[in-house]
Write a protein that holds these residues in place. Structure first.
Motif, PDB file in Angstrom:
ATOM      1  N   SER A 122       0.849  -1.184   0.000  1.00  0.00           N
ATOM      2  CA  SER A 122       0.000   0.000   0.000  1.00  0.00           C
ATOM      3  C   SER A 122       0.888   1.238   0.000  1.00  0.00           C
ATOM      4  N   GLU A 123       0.512   2.260  -0.762  1.00  0.00           N
ATOM      5  CA  GLU A 123       1.314   3.472  -0.869  1.00  0.00           C
ATOM      6  C   GLU A 123       0.793   4.597   0.017  1.00  0.00           C
ATOM      7  N   GLU A 124       0.066   4.239   1.046  1.00  0.00           N
ATOM      8  CA  GLU A 124      -0.493   5.253   1.928  1.00  0.00           C
ATOM      9  C   GLU A 124       0.584   5.867   2.816  1.00  0.00           C
ATOM     10  N   ALA A 125       0.323   7.086   3.282  1.00  0.00           N
ATOM     11  CA  ALA A 125       1.208   7.713   4.259  1.00  0.00           C
ATOM     12  C   ALA A 125       1.107   6.961   5.567  1.00  0.00           C
ATOM     13  N   TYR A 126       2.107   7.127   6.438  1.00  0.00           N
ATOM     14  CA  TYR A 126       2.142   6.333   7.659  1.00  0.00           C
ATOM     15  C   TYR A 126       2.637   7.178   8.823  1.00  0.00           C
ATOM     16  N   PHE A 127       1.997   7.001   9.977  1.00  0.00           N
ATOM     17  CA  PHE A 127       2.411   7.682  11.202  1.00  0.00           C
ATOM     18  C   PHE A 127       2.434   6.665  12.326  1.00  0.00           C
ATOM     19  N   GLY A 128       3.577   6.496  12.965  1.00  0.00           N
ATOM     20  CA  GLY A 128       3.749   5.420  13.921  1.00  0.00           C
ATOM     21  C   GLY A 128       3.488   5.779  15.364  1.00  0.00           C
ATOM     22  N   GLY A 129       2.633   6.744  15.624  1.00  0.00           N
ATOM     23  CA  GLY A 129       2.274   7.064  16.997  1.00  0.00           C
ATOM     24  C   GLY A 129       3.148   8.148  17.597  1.00  0.00           C
ATOM     25  N   GLY A 130       2.788   8.599  18.797  1.00  0.00           N
ATOM     26  CA  GLY A 130       3.504   9.689  19.445  1.00  0.00           C
ATOM     27  C   GLY A 130       2.748  10.995  19.294  1.00  0.00           C
ATOM     28  N   THR A 131       3.414  12.094  19.604  1.00  0.00           N
ATOM     29  CA  THR A 131       2.816  13.427  19.505  1.00  0.00           C
ATOM     30  C   THR A 131       3.390  14.163  18.307  1.00  0.00           C
ATOM     31  N   LEU A 132       2.537  14.678  17.449  1.00  0.00           N
ATOM     32  CA  LEU A 132       2.991  15.414  16.273  1.00  0.00           C
ATOM     33  C   LEU A 132       3.111  16.891  16.619  1.00  0.00           C
ATOM     34  N   ILE A 133       4.331  17.430  16.508  1.00  0.00           N
ATOM     35  CA  ILE A 133       4.606  18.845  16.779  1.00  0.00           C
ATOM     36  C   ILE A 133       4.912  19.520  15.451  1.00  0.00           C
ATOM     37  N   GLU A 134       4.255  20.645  15.184  1.00  0.00           N
ATOM     38  CA  GLU A 134       4.376  21.289  13.866  1.00  0.00           C
ATOM     39  C   GLU A 134       4.684  22.775  13.991  1.00  0.00           C
ATOM     40  N   TYR A 135       5.539  23.265  13.097  1.00  0.00           N
ATOM     41  CA  TYR A 135       5.820  24.702  13.017  1.00  0.00           C
ATOM     42  C   TYR A 135       6.203  25.033  11.581  1.00  0.00           C
ATOM     43  N   ASN A 136       5.412  25.887  10.941  1.00  0.00           N
ATOM     44  CA  ASN A 136       5.690  26.338   9.570  1.00  0.00           C
ATOM     45  C   ASN A 136       5.952  25.174   8.605  1.00  0.00           C
ATOM     46  N   GLY A 137       5.168  24.144   8.719  1.00  0.00           N
ATOM     47  CA  GLY A 137       5.307  23.002   7.806  1.00  0.00           C
ATOM     48  C   GLY A 137       6.317  21.960   8.237  1.00  0.00           C
ATOM     49  N   LEU A 138       7.128  22.262   9.263  1.00  0.00           N
ATOM     50  CA  LEU A 138       8.073  21.278   9.789  1.00  0.00           C
ATOM     51  C   LEU A 138       7.378  20.440  10.859  1.00  0.00           C
ATOM     52  N   LYS A 325       8.519  19.261  -1.376  1.00  0.00           N
ATOM     53  CA  LYS A 325       7.451  19.192  -0.386  1.00  0.00           C
ATOM     54  C   LYS A 325       6.742  17.834  -0.429  1.00  0.00           C
ATOM     55  N   GLY A 326       6.553  17.236   0.752  1.00  0.00           N
ATOM     56  CA  GLY A 326       5.863  15.950   0.847  1.00  0.00           C
ATOM     57  C   GLY A 326       6.780  14.751   0.789  1.00  0.00           C
ATOM     58  N   LEU A 327       8.070  14.972   0.511  1.00  0.00           N
ATOM     59  CA  LEU A 327       9.000  13.854   0.384  1.00  0.00           C
ATOM     60  C   LEU A 327       9.416  13.291   1.742  1.00  0.00           C
ATOM     61  N   MET A 328       9.474  14.170   2.766  1.00  0.00           N
ATOM     62  CA  MET A 328       9.946  13.734   4.081  1.00  0.00           C
ATOM     63  C   MET A 328       8.783  13.397   5.008  1.00  0.00           C
ATOM     64  N   ARG A 329       8.926  12.293   5.736  1.00  0.00           N
ATOM     65  CA  ARG A 329       8.030  12.012   6.848  1.00  0.00           C
ATOM     66  C   ARG A 329       8.481  12.866   8.032  1.00  0.00           C
ATOM     67  N   PRO A 330       7.653  13.017   9.079  1.00  0.00           N
ATOM     68  CA  PRO A 330       8.086  13.790  10.252  1.00  0.00           C
ATOM     69  C   PRO A 330       9.375  13.220  10.845  1.00  0.00           C
ATOM     70  N   ILE A 331      10.198  14.092  11.412  1.00  0.00           N
ATOM     71  CA  ILE A 331      11.389  13.637  12.125  1.00  0.00           C
ATOM     72  C   ILE A 331      10.947  12.784  13.320  1.00  0.00           C
ATOM     73  N   LEU A 332      11.499  11.598  13.447  1.00  0.00           N
ATOM     74  CA  LEU A 332      11.178  10.734  14.593  1.00  0.00           C
ATOM     75  C   LEU A 332      12.141  11.071  15.736  1.00  0.00           C
ATOM     76  N   PHE A 333      11.607  11.611  16.816  1.00  0.00           N
ATOM     77  CA  PHE A 333      12.399  12.035  17.972  1.00  0.00           C
ATOM     78  C   PHE A 333      12.053  11.131  19.146  1.00  0.00           C
TER      79      PHE A 333
END
Length: 382
Positions: A122-138, A325-333
């Protein structure tokens, strides 16, 4: 008896006729069938709803071991991310598939016809849990309790990295692979087979992907060391083995400031569907990528300088977002260390998953190398 035979053969004719009509109509409705199949795959994973709840808990903590690089928590988001041609000035060069990969793909087609499919992709986007923190698209996917540390993206960007590259003719970047045998599919088929996951062959595993990243950095004038030693003969000691290589190179070339441990991810649902997060860049499929940034927390000790890495990671992520834009998944911290403590500008980079194709991963590596080189030339070469 004669009448029964007539009825029997009439029913067979009707069934065969209906089957023929369905087969002829399937290509016209292929997109609809795929959507239904993807929906069924997600619905058949009963933990998805529970994970949606867990991923919104502010102080969600990753309970995995320190050496677990692969995400296995199930959660699906929107399908596909797209980046237009305006996002790359070098698209005409970067989109070209290397001749050796074209050759591998052609040779693999006959093998796929004879191999048994183990599951769908499947080519869907994926998020593996945790808290998503966002600022100006980052975006940062934090698995650290906010009461311990909550990343302030704006502040971290302003403080910037302490990276200084004084002489580009000396090695400044090290690319290596703790899990060297991690490999990719070769054909984009919608399913995967047994031989896709691992390979000792550097022509089709993460070493080949690293070659593409190195090529772009070198094209921009940077001297790069690419370590291709297999470190995961014993998977449990792979980071100990790669650390030996890293420290050997840092001792031999003290000019190295940036170290990149290049991996590929593995995202598998309980129904055996595998996710290959994908983006479109210049109308060409690319494997989505994820930077992993660790910190000293919980089981992780002796990593006092971890925030320097996060500051650099955000600068890299920002440049990639601006160009592709859209190439990177969120940074996993999260509470991870690996070999990131060796320099102030170290990170682990996941390029796609085992069901992304080698071509998609190599394309992403070129895009990453192109953006990283531009960032370093603009800000850190003195």
């Amino acid at each position: 008896m004669k009448k029964q035979l007539v009825v029997f053969f009439s029913n067979i004719v009707i069934i065969l006729g209906c089957a023929g009509i369905i087969i002829n109509l399937m290509p016209r409705f292929d997109r609809e069938f795929n959507i239904l199949a993807r929906g069924a795959a997600v619905l058949s994973s009963p933990d998805s709803a529970a994970e949606h709840f867990k991923s919104n808990i502010t102080d969600y903590i990753d309970t995995g071991s320190e050496n677990n690089t692969n995400a296995h928590v199930e959660k699906a988001k929107e399908v596909f991310n797209a980046a237009g041609s305006e996002d790359s000035k070098d698209g005409s060069d970067l989109t070209e598939t290397p001749a050796d990969i074209v050759k591998l793909m052609k040779a693999e087609k006959s093998k796929y016809k004879k191999s048994k499919a183990l599951g769908k992709t499947s080519e869907e986007a994926y998020f593996g849990g945790g808290t998503l923190i966002e600022y100006n698209g980052l975006e940062i996917q934090s698995k650290i309790p906010s009461k311990f540390y909550k990343p302030d993206i704006k502040s971290l960007l302003e403080r910037d990295s302490d990276l200084v590259i004084g002489d580009k003719s000396k090695p400044s970047v090290l690319v290596y692979h703790s899990h060297t045998t991690e490999a990719y599919s070769l054909i984009d088929t919608g399913f995967y087979i047994k031989s896709d996951a691992r390979s000792d062959d550097p022509a089709r595993n993460v070493v080949r992907v690293g070659d593409e990243l190195v090529k772009e950095l070198e094209r921009a004038g940077f001297k790069v060391i690419h370590d291709t030693v297999i470190h995961d003969r014993d998977y449990n000691s792979s980071y100990d083995e790669s650390r030996k290589s890293v420290e050997k190179y840092l001792e031999e070339y003290p000019s190295i400031e940036v170290t990149i441990d290049l991996h590929r991810d593995d995202i598998t649902y309980k129904n055996k569907t595998k996710v290959k997060p994908t983006a479109l860049v210049n109308d060409k499929k690319a494997a989505r990528m994820m930077i992993i940034s660790g910190c000293e927390y919980g089981k992780v000790k002796n990593f006092p300088d971890w925030e320097y890495n996060l500051r650099f990671d955000l600068q890299v992520q920002k440049k990639l977002n601006e160009k592709y834009k859209g190439l990177m998944r969120p940074i996993l911290f999260s509470q991870r260390k690996y070999n990131m403590y060796e320099t102030h500008n170290s990170f682990l980079l996941e390029i796609g998953t085992d069901t992304n194709t080698l071509e998609e991963a190599c394309y992403s590596a070129r895009l990453f190398g192109n953006a990283l080189a531009e960032l370093m030339n603009e800000k850190y070469v003195k």
